[in-house]
Structures are given as C-alpha cells and as structure tokens.
Motif scaffolding. Sequence first.
Motif, PDB file in Angstrom:
ATOM      1  N   TYR A  44       5.239   6.584  -5.124  1.00  0.00           N
ATOM      2  CA  TYR A  44       4.919   7.358  -6.446  1.00  0.00           C
ATOM      3  C   TYR A  44       6.203   8.224  -6.667  1.00  0.00           C
ATOM      4  N   CYS A  45       6.408   8.349  -8.070  1.00  0.00           N
ATOM      5  CA  CYS A  45       7.506   9.299  -8.525  1.00  0.00           C
ATOM      6  C   CYS A  45       7.034  10.681  -8.348  1.00  0.00           C
ATOM      7  N   SER A  46       5.663  11.035  -8.432  1.00  0.00           N
ATOM      8  CA  SER A  46       5.308  12.409  -8.115  1.00  0.00           C
ATOM      9  C   SER A  46       3.917  12.537  -7.769  1.00  0.00           C
ATOM     10  N   ARG A  47       3.455  13.620  -7.435  1.00  0.00           N
ATOM     11  CA  ARG A  47       2.468  13.997  -6.808  1.00  0.00           C
ATOM     12  C   ARG A  47       1.143  13.695  -7.858  1.00  0.00           C
ATOM     13  N   GLU A  48       1.694  14.161  -9.033  1.00  0.00           N
ATOM     14  CA  GLU A  48       0.678  13.855 -10.268  1.00  0.00           C
ATOM     15  C   GLU A  48       0.507  12.521 -10.720  1.00  0.00           C
ATOM     16  N   HIS A  49       1.329  11.776 -10.352  1.00  0.00           N
ATOM     17  CA  HIS A  49       1.107  10.224 -10.686  1.00  0.00           C
ATOM     18  C   HIS A  49       0.328   9.571  -9.527  1.00  0.00           C
ATOM     19  N   GLN A  50       0.429  10.084  -8.242  1.00  0.00           N
ATOM     20  CA  GLN A  50      -0.275   9.743  -7.138  1.00  0.00           C
ATOM     21  C   GLN A  50      -1.562   9.902  -7.243  1.00  0.00           C
ATOM     22  N   VAL A  51      -2.137  11.243  -7.649  1.00  0.00           N
ATOM     23  CA  VAL A  51      -3.463  11.666  -8.028  1.00  0.00           C
ATOM     24  C   VAL A  51      -4.188  11.010  -9.124  1.00  0.00           C
ATOM     25  N   ALA A  52      -3.180  10.522 -10.104  1.00  0.00           N
ATOM     26  CA  ALA A  52      -3.816   9.899 -11.468  1.00  0.00           C
ATOM     27  C   ALA A  52      -3.945   8.543 -11.104  1.00  0.00           C
ATOM     28  N   HIS A  53      -3.248   7.898  -9.988  1.00  0.00           N
ATOM     29  CA  HIS A  53      -3.615   6.301  -9.692  1.00  0.00           C
ATOM     30  C   HIS A  53      -4.489   6.418  -8.540  1.00  0.00           C
ATOM     31  N   ARG A  54      -5.067   7.439  -8.085  1.00  0.00           N
ATOM     32  CA  ARG A  54      -6.078   7.345  -7.115  1.00  0.00           C
ATOM     33  C   ARG A  54      -7.322   6.647  -7.392  1.00  0.00           C
ATOM     34  N   PRO A  55      -7.826   6.681  -8.451  1.00  0.00           N
ATOM     35  CA  PRO A  55      -9.126   5.974  -8.740  1.00  0.00           C
ATOM     36  C   PRO A  55      -9.052   4.133  -8.840  1.00  0.00           C
ATOM     37  N   GLN A  56      -7.708   3.931  -9.257  1.00  0.00           N
ATOM     38  CA  GLN A  56      -7.535   2.619  -9.132  1.00  0.00           C
ATOM     39  C   GLN A  56      -7.136   2.328  -7.619  1.00  0.00           C
ATOM     40  N   HIS A  57      -6.620   3.105  -6.937  1.00  0.00           N
ATOM     41  CA  HIS A  57      -5.951   2.696  -5.786  1.00  0.00           C
ATOM     42  C   HIS A  57      -6.851   3.055  -4.397  1.00  0.00           C
ATOM     43  N   LYS A  58      -7.893   3.632  -4.659  1.00  0.00           N
ATOM     44  CA  LYS A  58      -8.614   4.238  -3.440  1.00  0.00           C
ATOM     45  C   LYS A  58      -9.405   3.022  -2.607  1.00  0.00           C
ATOM     46  N   SER A  59      -9.822   2.039  -3.508  1.00  0.00           N
ATOM     47  CA  SER A  59     -10.440   0.925  -2.912  1.00  0.00           C
ATOM     48  C   SER A  59      -9.522   0.094  -1.798  1.00  0.00           C
ATOM     49  N   ASP A  60      -8.282  -0.392  -2.431  1.00  0.00           N
ATOM     50  CA  ASP A  60      -7.473  -1.109  -1.826  1.00  0.00           C
ATOM     51  C   ASP A  60      -7.035  -0.172  -0.506  1.00  0.00           C
ATOM     52  N   CYS A  61      -6.690   1.075  -0.778  1.00  0.00           N
ATOM     53  CA  CYS A  61      -6.212   1.843   0.263  1.00  0.00           C
ATOM     54  C   CYS A  61      -7.037   1.800   1.475  1.00  0.00           C
ATOM     55  N   THR A  62      -8.275   2.079   1.058  1.00  0.00           N
ATOM     56  CA  THR A  62      -9.538   2.056   2.411  1.00  0.00           C
ATOM     57  C   THR A  62      -9.406   0.794   2.794  1.00  0.00           C
ATOM     58  N   LYS A  63      -9.386  -0.553   2.089  1.00  0.00           N
ATOM     59  CA  LYS A  63      -9.316  -1.830   2.963  1.00  0.00           C
ATOM     60  C   LYS A  63      -8.202  -1.900   3.754  1.00  0.00           C
ATOM     61  N   ILE A  64      -6.961  -1.420   3.433  1.00  0.00           N
ATOM     62  CA  ILE A  64      -5.859  -1.524   4.189  1.00  0.00           C
ATOM     63  C   ILE A  64      -6.129  -0.633   5.616  1.00  0.00           C
ATOM     64  N   LYS A  65      -6.327   0.479   5.290  1.00  0.00           N
ATOM     65  CA  LYS A  65      -6.658   1.349   6.536  1.00  0.00           C
ATOM     66  C   LYS A  65      -7.556   1.033   7.494  1.00  0.00           C
ATOM     67  N   SER A  66      -8.682   0.486   6.839  1.00  0.00           N
ATOM     68  CA  SER A  66      -9.709  -0.336   7.721  1.00  0.00           C
ATOM     69  C   SER A  66      -9.115  -1.482   8.478  1.00  0.00           C
ATOM     70  N   ALA A  67      -8.350  -2.522   7.841  1.00  0.00           N
ATOM     71  CA  ALA A  67      -7.894  -3.573   8.414  1.00  0.00           C
ATOM     72  C   ALA A  67      -6.719  -3.059   9.248  1.00  0.00           C
ATOM     73  N   ARG A  68      -5.904  -1.906   9.149  1.00  0.00           N
ATOM     74  CA  ARG A  68      -4.933  -1.689  10.290  1.00  0.00           C
ATOM     75  C   ARG A  68      -5.893  -1.101  11.575  1.00  0.00           C
ATOM     76  N   ALA A  69      -7.012  -0.521  11.395  1.00  0.00           N
ATOM     77  CA  ALA A  69      -7.714   0.465  12.387  1.00  0.00           C
ATOM     78  C   ALA A  69      -8.235  -1.088  13.223  1.00  0.00           C
ATOM     79  N   LYS A  70      -8.851  -1.977  12.567  1.00  0.00           N
ATOM     80  CA  LYS A  70      -9.384  -3.021  13.251  1.00  0.00           C
ATOM     81  C   LYS A  70      -8.296  -3.949  14.012  1.00  0.00           C
TER      82      LYS A  70
END
Length: 444
Positions: free
Chosen positions: A45-71
Amino acid sequence: MPSEADIIQYKGPVGCLRHRCPLCPSPSATSSRLLRCAGCRAFRYCSREHQVAHRPQHKSDCTKIKSARAKLDREDRKVRNATVDFMTPANAFETHVGHFWGLLNTRDYMRARFGLARPLFVLGTLDSVSEGLEHVRDMLRLCRSDNMGLRDIVPFTMLRLDLDQEAYDFIKWWVTCDPDGTYNWGDMTLPYLNIHGADVLEDPSFLLGEYSSLNFTIALLILKLKLLVDIRNLKITRKVLAQSRLPFELRAQIEQDVVRSPLSAKLRKEPHASLIRTEMKLLNHVRQIGACIVEINDHFIFNLFEPVEVLCYNPESYSRGSIEETALTMQNSYATWWETEGVLDLLKDARACAARDSELEIEDWMKDEKARKGRTATEFLADMSVNRIWGYLDYAVENASYLGPWSERPSERRAKESEEIWERIMAEEAKFDDQASTDEEISI
C-alpha cells in the motif's frame, strides 16, 4: 448461473506484474517505499489510509493466507520431528528429498504447501505470484515425479512473471526428458530440469502429438502469441519513429519500453526484413499449435471466449479431451491470458475476421439441417468463426500493425475482395441457370 463477478479473481491488472497499491490506478514509481501487509505479505500500500480503506475487501484473503501459513508450519514440524518407524524417517527433509510423495507422512505437508500456493496465485500480486512459484518449484524438488501434477501450473506462472525463457525450458524438459519411458524418477543422480536457453523459435513439433499435454500446449501458445504482440508493437513504434527526429538513444529506449517479453530484446536488434521473417515463423508455429489444441481438446478455444462457466466449474477428475480438462486448464491459465496484454485481442480479431468472411456462406449452410444441428444463423456463425480462427490469424496479425482508418484495414480490404468475387460467382450461376432454363423452353 455463474456471472462475470464470479471470475473477478482471474482478472487483475493487465500487463506486467508490479508492486502496486490496490487502490491506486497505476504502479507506484517508488515501490520500495510501499507498505507491506504483515498478515499475508502479499499486498502493498502507498499509505496507511489506503491500507485501512482496502481492509474490508482484503480481510478474507488475508485471513486465508495466514491460516494456510500456520497449517503449513504445523505440517512442516511434523515431518521434521516425526517418530521413526519402518515407513517413516526422522526428518524427510534431510533423507528423502526427491521422494516425498512416496512417504505417507509427507503427503499432508505437500497438500498444506499447495494449500498456501493456490490462494497466493489467485491474489495476483507480484509478491503472491512470486512466492507461489517458489513453493511449487520447491515441491518439485522434494518430489521429482510430481504426483500432484504441479508441472501443469508452473509454465503459466512463469509467463505471468515474464520468466519466458524459463517457462520454455521447463516445458521442453518435461516433454523430452523420458522419450522411451525409462527415466528413473527415483535416481537423484539423473539430470533434472537441466535445459537452459533452448531456442524458443525452434519448430514446436516436439511438443505436438496425440498425447500432448493440454496445459503445456496452451502455455506455449501464449508464449508465441506474446512474442507476436511484441513484434506488432515494434513494427508500429518503428513506423511512428520513422517520422520523427528523435536521437537514436531515445528511440532505443522507446523500443525497449514497448515490448513485454525479455526474449524480445533479441527482436529489437533485428532489421525490418528479419523481423518480418520471425513474425511469419511465429505465425506458422501458432497455427500448428492451434491445430494441435483442437485435436487434444476441442472445447478449450470455444470456452476461451466465454470462460465464465468453466472458470466456476470444480471437477473432481477429468479425462483427456473432456470439458472437465478444459475447466482445469482454463483455471490454470486464464490469469496468464488476461494479464498478457494483446494476446486475447489477437485471437478475438482473428475470430472476427473469420466471421466476417463466413457470413457469405451462412445462408447456404443453414439449408443443410444435418450440418446446422438445430442452431440459429447467429449460433452457427459463432461456431464457424471459432473453427476457422487459425486460418485467419494472419489477417489479425496484419491488422494489428496497421495504422490507417478502420474501413481500410487489411482484413476489410480482403473481405471486400471476397464479396466481389462471391457476387461475380453468384451472378454467373444465375446467368447459367437462366440460360439453361431458356434452352429447356426452346427444346420443348
């Protein structure tokens, strides 16, 4: 029914994969300063503001990736700290590299690792696709015989990352490594993926045959089309620059910027006549590959133009030539098709040229119920245009480097010539029929 929204995961930005903020319209020139998501390590992300704004779209994918890494971490520890018995080594990473699938206790690890690689490919960022490729290539190191069929994915991923020479070398090794069926996959001293710098412009016949891999053949088709598009861009650029007085150094920089494939660095050095010869060679190769694809699986090209249903289809198994094989190959390849600018446009224009030329025949074809098979004229023309696409690819290639008005494109000129010939033939037939009718009346 599946919709366009269902396949959005396959349609990222068109063009080279670059570090970019998902909320900014173009790649950042200061990608080294982009903030990286600490959760998935795949988005920047170019800024914290854009990271926060993108969080609703990104949250599901981010959670899947973290879960896959842990497994994957859990499965990794199980293999490294396994309880030894007659079937299980203490640490397969030290003792059984190359033979992983042959050990039951490594299979969950391999599945978990692919369970991380697959969503990384789907995310479609430079970080995610690069990491996904690293995982899959290392899995092939751990299991040389590739029991999971990972080799089907690798060339498409390399092409997304513009590792075009590596993709070609990979395909050629797998196709030629075991010509007589005696390669010993368990012998770690044998050469493995050791082809480097093979000639991408060589005749593709070594790949084309009754038992060709659909995935490899499609990957090779995309690579050849990618080079054809680069030649188109070079031809257009040279036409435009010929009318300018730019310094040679600036011209060279512009030519470098208009091509996509690293292999095109050689094409940039070719004079016009040589470039045209290379274009014709690639065009002939694409025709050969296209004909082979039709023989391998006649569903694929039809579905390439209407991909929604097969991209949403999840077959559990497939047979050669089946719609299930098409679905799996399309899911492996469609992001590559989409991101490689110009290749789909080239095929679409070839199809449009075929349809334009075939319109003259539709009326006669529609009279033949056996050939028509209950289809409307529009449906029949759509099918005919796909069946004839390879015969009209040269039209599309000519059109692609034409800078004049649309009505004067090479394909339009040829179509008008065909219409005039058709009208003359029809007029002569009508004249012949009239004369025959007159002769019959006189004889009576």
